[in-house]
Design a protein around this motif. Structure first.
Motif, short mmCIF file in Angstrom:
data_model
loop_
_atom_site.label_atom_id
_atom_site.label_comp_id
_atom_site.label_asym_id
_atom_site.label_seq_id
_atom_site.Cartn_x
_atom_site.Cartn_y
_atom_site.Cartn_z
N TYR A 104 42.52 84.21 -0.40
CA TYR A 104 43.75 83.50 -0.75
C TYR A 104 44.16 83.72 -2.20
CZ TYR A 104 43.97 80.92 3.68
OH TYR A 104 44.10 80.57 5.00
N TRP A 276 37.62 74.19 -0.38
CA TRP A 276 38.03 73.85 0.98
C TRP A 276 37.75 72.39 1.31
CZ3 TRP A 276 41.49 75.95 3.92
CH2 TRP A 276 41.82 77.29 3.73
N GLU A 283 37.97 68.63 7.70
CA GLU A 283 37.87 69.90 8.42
C GLU A 283 36.80 70.83 7.86
OE1 GLU A 283 41.69 71.68 8.83
OE2 GLU A 283 42.59 69.86 9.65
N TYR A 284 36.50 70.71 6.57
CA TYR A 284 35.57 71.64 5.95
C TYR A 284 34.50 70.84 5.20
CZ TYR A 284 39.51 74.58 7.01
OH TYR A 284 40.53 75.20 7.68
N ARG A 298 40.45 71.15 14.51
CA ARG A 298 41.63 71.57 15.26
C ARG A 298 41.39 72.72 16.23
NH1 ARG A 298 45.74 72.90 11.36
NH2 ARG A 298 44.10 73.02 9.81
N TRP A 299 40.23 73.34 16.20
CA TRP A 299 39.97 74.40 17.18
C TRP A 299 38.48 74.47 17.50
CZ3 TRP A 299 42.17 75.67 12.35
CH2 TRP A 299 41.31 76.27 11.44
N LYS A 303 33.16 79.83 20.78
CA LYS A 303 33.20 81.28 20.97
C LYS A 303 33.85 81.96 19.77
CE LYS A 303 33.89 81.11 25.96
NZ LYS A 303 34.86 81.54 26.97
N ARG A 305 35.72 85.98 18.57
CA ARG A 305 36.07 87.34 18.95
C ARG A 305 35.54 88.28 17.88
NH1 ARG A 305 40.92 87.02 20.73
NH2 ARG A 305 40.40 87.42 22.89
N LYS A 312 35.83 87.48 24.23
CA LYS A 312 35.16 86.65 23.23
C LYS A 312 33.68 86.56 23.59
CE LYS A 312 39.00 83.68 21.96
NZ LYS A 312 39.54 82.32 22.03
N ASP B 102 43.84 86.21 25.15
CA ASP B 102 42.97 85.37 24.32
C ASP B 102 41.87 84.71 25.15
OD1 ASP B 102 42.46 84.33 21.64
OD2 ASP B 102 42.85 82.39 22.57
N GLN B 103 42.27 84.05 26.23
CA GLN B 103 41.27 83.31 27.01
C GLN B 103 40.75 84.07 28.24
OE1 GLN B 103 39.97 80.44 26.17
NE2 GLN B 103 41.28 79.84 24.48
N ASP B 106 39.99 81.88 31.36
CA ASP B 106 38.85 80.96 31.26
C ASP B 106 39.41 79.54 31.39
OD1 ASP B 106 36.73 79.37 30.59
OD2 ASP B 106 36.12 80.54 28.84
N SER B 109 37.93 76.52 29.58
CA SER B 109 38.20 76.52 28.14
C SER B 109 39.67 76.19 27.86
CB SER B 109 37.79 77.88 27.59
OG SER B 109 38.48 78.16 26.41
N LYS B 116 42.01 68.89 23.99
CA LYS B 116 41.36 68.58 22.71
C LYS B 116 42.07 69.09 21.46
CE LYS B 116 36.94 68.55 21.78
NZ LYS B 116 35.55 69.03 21.73
N ARG B 117 42.79 70.20 21.60
CA ARG B 117 43.40 70.76 20.38
C ARG B 117 44.83 70.25 20.28
NH1 ARG B 117 38.98 71.61 19.74
NH2 ARG B 117 37.83 72.76 21.28
N PRO B 118 45.10 69.42 19.30
CA PRO B 118 46.43 68.82 19.21
C PRO B 118 47.55 69.86 19.26
CG PRO B 118 44.96 67.87 17.59
CD PRO B 118 44.20 68.97 18.25
N TRP B 170 50.67 72.34 13.10
CA TRP B 170 49.29 71.87 13.29
C TRP B 170 48.27 72.98 13.40
CZ3 TRP B 170 50.10 67.39 17.37
CH2 TRP B 170 50.61 66.27 16.70
N LEU B 171 48.70 74.19 13.67
CA LEU B 171 47.69 75.22 13.88
C LEU B 171 47.34 75.98 12.61
CD1 LEU B 171 48.42 78.54 14.18
CD2 LEU B 171 49.89 77.68 15.95
N VAL B 172 48.24 76.00 11.61
CA VAL B 172 47.93 76.81 10.43
C VAL B 172 46.80 76.16 9.64
CG1 VAL B 172 50.18 77.90 10.21
CG2 VAL B 172 49.73 75.78 9.00
N LYS B 173 46.02 77.02 9.00
CA LYS B 173 44.85 76.53 8.29
C LYS B 173 45.30 75.81 7.02
CE LYS B 173 41.29 79.16 6.58
NZ LYS B 173 40.41 80.31 6.70
#
Lengths: 338, 210
Positions: A104, A276, A283-284, A298-299, A303, A305, A312, B102-103, B106, B109, B116-118, B170-173
């Motif tokens: 970053y 972080w 989260e971290y 959030r994820w 698994k 990739r 995966k 991606d999946q 599955d 999953s 579970k993932r907002p 919500w998905l971006v880090k």
């Protein structure tokens, strides 16, 4: 092994030639970079891959002493390849390792650090080692390159974003450096600080993280033989986008726990707060050990990739290094100390 | 002919040009896939690109009505169906990329992800809501439903757009630049509508009073 390196070196030369070609097309009047042919530094050291030559060198002569005075990204970096830590996994190609980087300090895009990191000046470079130590010292990068014997370590790298690579790093255990400065009894943690210079690192002009980047390890983690003070990869000096000229690699933790382009190592009594952790405390965590059973907020982390794979694969506890490091955390609630 | 009163022929030409233009992101992905040009993590690249263009076409589609009111170019509305269908097209590619690449089917999953993932919890229904809109986009269906019900049904696009932007947010880090940009554009497009709606209410009040 030799074949692999030859292939990669050639691929790299082609890549350089190609990018220069494009550059020329886009900016026909700018001569500065388009004139760059493959520098001699990229050609000569290839002799060093010669096996016979390598054996002669290994026969008693200090390898470090033979290194050129200053080495830069792309120059060859010799290392003992017979490391006990080499994995059987297929290595991620050099091109991918060096063109897909979360750095970053240059950009939040993973493709851009490879284009932007040329502004990083890796010489002169010093690392200040201070805090709870008997012998604080400012090390010059040239001295650190000679401090201990270089080893090639083929490690898995698991990113918190659920992708992974297998990278042949070059370096020596961080413990070698730690021994030099003699930590006091108060040294419970080690804090690493990355260079903070928005002129060299344009990503630092954005406040996406709190700069400088800070990471930390517990003392026993830092002393663990797997924790590598890293100077190179794929037989070469670290490319800038991979954290030149010196970085840490902690293979059983998510990638962000392996700070790049470090300028300071500080021994402290209190647990450091990493960049972080500040950015997302839920989260971290400080430990951030690779753990398929503990999802990121959030994820899923179950698994990953592997770069280059279609399917995966299951993520392994401690990224597959449980045998070596699980003992460091015995009795700890890993859900609490994530 | 002026921009305000575009003739049939020019409109057809514009529509054809727009159609080709809207296909470019897809063609570029296909080209990249065939030439090994999608970078180190091709599946991530395809997912991001299709997601980005879904949101972009949703924003373009939602800007037709405000633009028509601001400019008085009534013909703009005749491009809207195609633009909306492109949003659905890229949304479908985005969903299929997740499902297949991606999946790889599955299901366990995927169900876990949705629960579970907002960002998936909101992104998945946002995509599903586009399906009835695409199915009722034909002239025949508009006639069958009647303008009033059709318009009411198609207000679901607001839910899709809001859901889509929140999904991205919500998905971006960490780097929120893109999601924030989409959110600002959407907020602008929706507030213009609210403004016109409020004006409409005032006007109808005036009519009632007079």
């Amino acid at each position: 092994m030799r074949q692999t390196y030859r292939y990669d070196a050639r691929a790299k030369s082609i890549a350089v030639a190609k990018s220069d070609h494009n550059y020329k097309k886009e900016y026909p009047t700018m001569r500065k970079r388009s004139d760059t042919r493959i520098p001699s530094s990229e050609i000569t050291p290839r002799d060093l891959y010669n096996r016979r030559h390598f054996m002669q060198l290994a026969a008693g002569v200090s390898l470090a002493g033979l290194l050129p005075k200053q080495v830069f990204a792309g120059d060859a970096l010799e290392a003992d390849k017979a490391s006990a830590y080499t994995l059987p996994d297929e290595k991620t190609p050099f091109k991918d390792v060096t063109h897909y980087n979360n750095f970053y300090e240059f950009s939040t895009s993973k493709e851009e650090p490879a284009e932007l990191a040329h502004t990083l000046k890796t010489r002169p470079w010093t690392i200040t080692v201070e805090g709870e130590v008997h012998k604080p010292k400012v090390f010059d990068i040239e001295d650190l390159l000679k401090l201990a014997a270089m080893e090639e370590r083929v490690y898995r790298l698991r990113c918190v974003e659920a992708w992974s690579m297998v990278i042949p790093w070059i370096g020596y255990p961080l413990s070698e450096l730690i021994k030099q400065v003699e930590p006091t009894g108060n040294a419970k943690f080690v804090e690493f600080t990355t260079l903070h210079d928005p002129m060299q690192m344009p990503g630092q002009r954005s406040s996406v993280l709190e700069w400088p980047y800070v990471e930390g390890l517990r003392m026993d983690e830092a002393m663990h033989p797997l924790t590598l003070l890293t100077f190179g990869l794929y037989g070469q000096v670290l490319p800038n986008q991979n954290g030149a000229p010196i970085r840490i690699v902690v293979p059983w933790k998510y990638g962000f726990k392996s700070p790049k382009s470090i300028v300071k190592i500080r021994f402290v009594e209190q647990q450091p707060v990493s960049a972080w952790m500040k950015a997302g405390p839920d989260e971290y965590g400080f430990y951030s050990n690779v753990n398929p059973d503990i999802d990121h907020a959030r994820w899923s982390q179950a698994k990953e990739r592997r770069i280059g794979d279609f399917f995966k694969r299951q993520t392994l506890p401690f990224n597959g290094y449980a045998e070596q490091v699980a003992g460091l955390y015995s009795g700890m609630d890993l859900k609490k100390y994530f | 002919m002026t921009l305000k009163n575009l003739d049939q022929r020019s409109l057809q030409q514009l529509k054809a040009a727009l159609f080709l233009l809207a296909l470019i992101p897809c063609l570029r992905l296909v080209g990249g896939a065939l030439t090994d040009g999608l970078g180190t993590n091709p599946i991530e690249k395809i997912t991001r690109t299709t997601g980005y263009w879904t949101l972009t076409f949703l924003m373009i589609t939602l800007s037709v009505t405000p633009l028509r009111r601001l400019t008085g170019w009534l013909w703009l509305v005749r491009l809207r169906r195609m633009l909306g269908l492109f949003a659905f097209f890229y949304g479908s590619l985005h969903f299929l990329t997740y499902l297949v690449l991606d999946q790889f089917f599955d299901w366990a999953s995927i169900i876990k992800d949705i629960a579970k993932r907002p960002y998936i919890t909101i992104g998945f229904p946002a995509f599903l809501l586009m399906i009835p809109l695409a199915l009722t986009s034909t002239d025949k269906m508009i006639k069958k439903l009647g303008g009033k019900y059709w318009r009411r049904l198609h207000r679901l696009v607001y839910a899709t757009a809001i859901g889509g932007v929140v999904h991205y947010w919500w998905l971006v880090k960490k780097d929120l630049t893109n999601p924030v940009t989409f959110a600002l554009i959407l907020a602008l497009l929706l507030s213009i509508r609210l403004y016109y709606a409020a004006q409409g209410i005032n006007r109808s009040k005036l009519i009632q009073h007079s």
